[in-house]
Write a protein that holds these residues in place. Structure first.
Motif, mmCIF file in Angstrom:
data_model
loop_
_atom_site.group_PDB
_atom_site.id
_atom_site.type_symbol
_atom_site.label_atom_id
_atom_site.label_comp_id
_atom_site.label_asym_id
_atom_site.label_seq_id
_atom_site.Cartn_x
_atom_site.Cartn_y
_atom_site.Cartn_z
ATOM 1 N N GLY A 1 0.812 -1.206 0.000
ATOM 2 C CA GLY A 1 0.000 0.000 0.000
ATOM 3 C C GLY A 1 0.846 1.256 0.000
ATOM 4 O O GLY A 1 2.009 1.238 0.425
ATOM 5 N N PHE B 1 0.547 5.150 1.496
ATOM 6 C CA PHE B 1 -0.145 6.044 2.406
ATOM 7 C C PHE B 1 0.527 7.413 2.311
ATOM 8 O O PHE B 1 1.645 7.535 1.795
ATOM 9 N N GLU C 1 -3.018 8.635 5.897
ATOM 10 C CA GLU C 1 -4.200 8.195 5.187
ATOM 11 C C GLU C 1 -3.849 7.276 4.014
ATOM 12 O O GLU C 1 -2.806 7.406 3.380
ATOM 13 N N PHE C 2 -4.760 6.363 3.754
ATOM 14 C CA PHE C 2 -4.624 5.410 2.668
ATOM 15 C C PHE C 2 -4.704 6.129 1.319
ATOM 16 O O PHE C 2 -5.549 7.015 1.132
ATOM 17 N N SER D 1 -3.579 0.582 -2.915
ATOM 18 C CA SER D 1 -2.959 -0.700 -2.581
ATOM 19 C C SER D 1 -3.055 -1.640 -3.764
ATOM 20 O O SER D 1 -3.913 -1.485 -4.640
ATOM 21 N N TYR E 1 -6.773 -0.902 -5.325
ATOM 22 C CA TYR E 1 -7.760 -0.114 -4.610
ATOM 23 C C TYR E 1 -7.210 1.298 -4.450
ATOM 24 O O TYR E 1 -6.010 1.486 -4.275
ATOM 25 N N TYR E 2 -8.122 2.271 -4.485
ATOM 26 C CA TYR E 2 -7.713 3.671 -4.420
ATOM 27 C C TYR E 2 -8.616 4.449 -3.477
ATOM 28 O O TYR E 2 -9.806 4.170 -3.366
ATOM 29 N N ALA E 3 -8.034 5.444 -2.836
ATOM 30 C CA ALA E 3 -8.842 6.413 -2.115
ATOM 31 C C ALA E 3 -9.628 7.244 -3.125
ATOM 32 O O ALA E 3 -9.160 7.497 -4.236
ATOM 33 N N LYS F 1 -8.630 8.703 -7.151
ATOM 34 C CA LYS F 1 -9.134 7.885 -8.266
ATOM 35 C C LYS F 1 -9.119 8.682 -9.563
ATOM 36 O O LYS F 1 -9.531 9.835 -9.597
ATOM 37 N N VAL G 1 -6.486 -7.078 1.008
ATOM 38 C CA VAL G 1 -6.823 -5.662 0.960
ATOM 39 C C VAL G 1 -6.817 -5.123 2.384
ATOM 40 O O VAL G 1 -7.190 -5.824 3.322
ATOM 41 N N TYR H 1 -7.092 -1.028 4.398
ATOM 42 C CA TYR H 1 -7.135 0.417 4.266
ATOM 43 C C TYR H 1 -6.555 1.145 5.471
ATOM 44 O O TYR H 1 -6.297 2.336 5.412
ATOM 45 N N SER H 2 -6.360 0.425 6.562
ATOM 46 C CA SER H 2 -5.867 1.039 7.780
ATOM 47 C C SER H 2 -4.369 0.834 7.912
ATOM 48 O O SER H 2 -3.859 -0.270 7.676
#
Length: 121
Positions: free
Chosen positions: A35, A37, A46-47, A50, A56-58, A62, A101, A103-104
């Motif tokens: 990931g 951050f 913050e994410f 990843s 995956y995207y914030a 995006k 996956v 996000y934290s």
């Protein structure tokens, strides 16, 4: 054990692009979740994005950022386009060995030292 080293940060004008690299040591890297951050002064980490099989995207990145990996080089990239001043932060690469996956930040066990990205308006 995984060690991570980021590079590629710098100063860029709004609308510009940068490519961050995260080079890893450790045999497990190719099958791990990686990931990106970021942390701006006074803010929590913050994410951003990843990748393992899927990406995956914030929401805030995006359509502008793309995460990719080259397992032959043990490297994960973050391609950042159309940069905005609010993207200014220290960007960190992180690795989680047994997740698909996450996000934290707490879910990632290994971290690089970070690379500064500054976007001027």
């Amino acid at each position: 054990q995984v060690q991570l080293v980021e590079s590629g940060g710098g100063l860029v004008q709004a609308g510009g692009s940068l490519r961050l690299s995260c080079v890893a040591s450790g045999r497990a890297f190719s099958t791990s979740l990686v990931g990106w951050f970021r942390q701006a002064p006074g803010n929590e980490r913050e994410f951003v994005a990843s990748i393992r099989g899927s990406t995956y995207y914030a929401d805030s990145v995006k359509g502008r950022f793309t995460i990719s990996r080259d397992n032959a080089k043990n490297t994960v990239y973050l391609h950042m386009n159309n940069l905005k001043p609010e993207d200014t932060a220290v960007y960190y690469c992180a690795c989680a060995l047994f997740r698909t996956v996450a996000y934290s930040a707490d879910e990632y066990a290994y971290w690089g030292q970070g690379t500064q990205v500054t976007v001027s308006s």
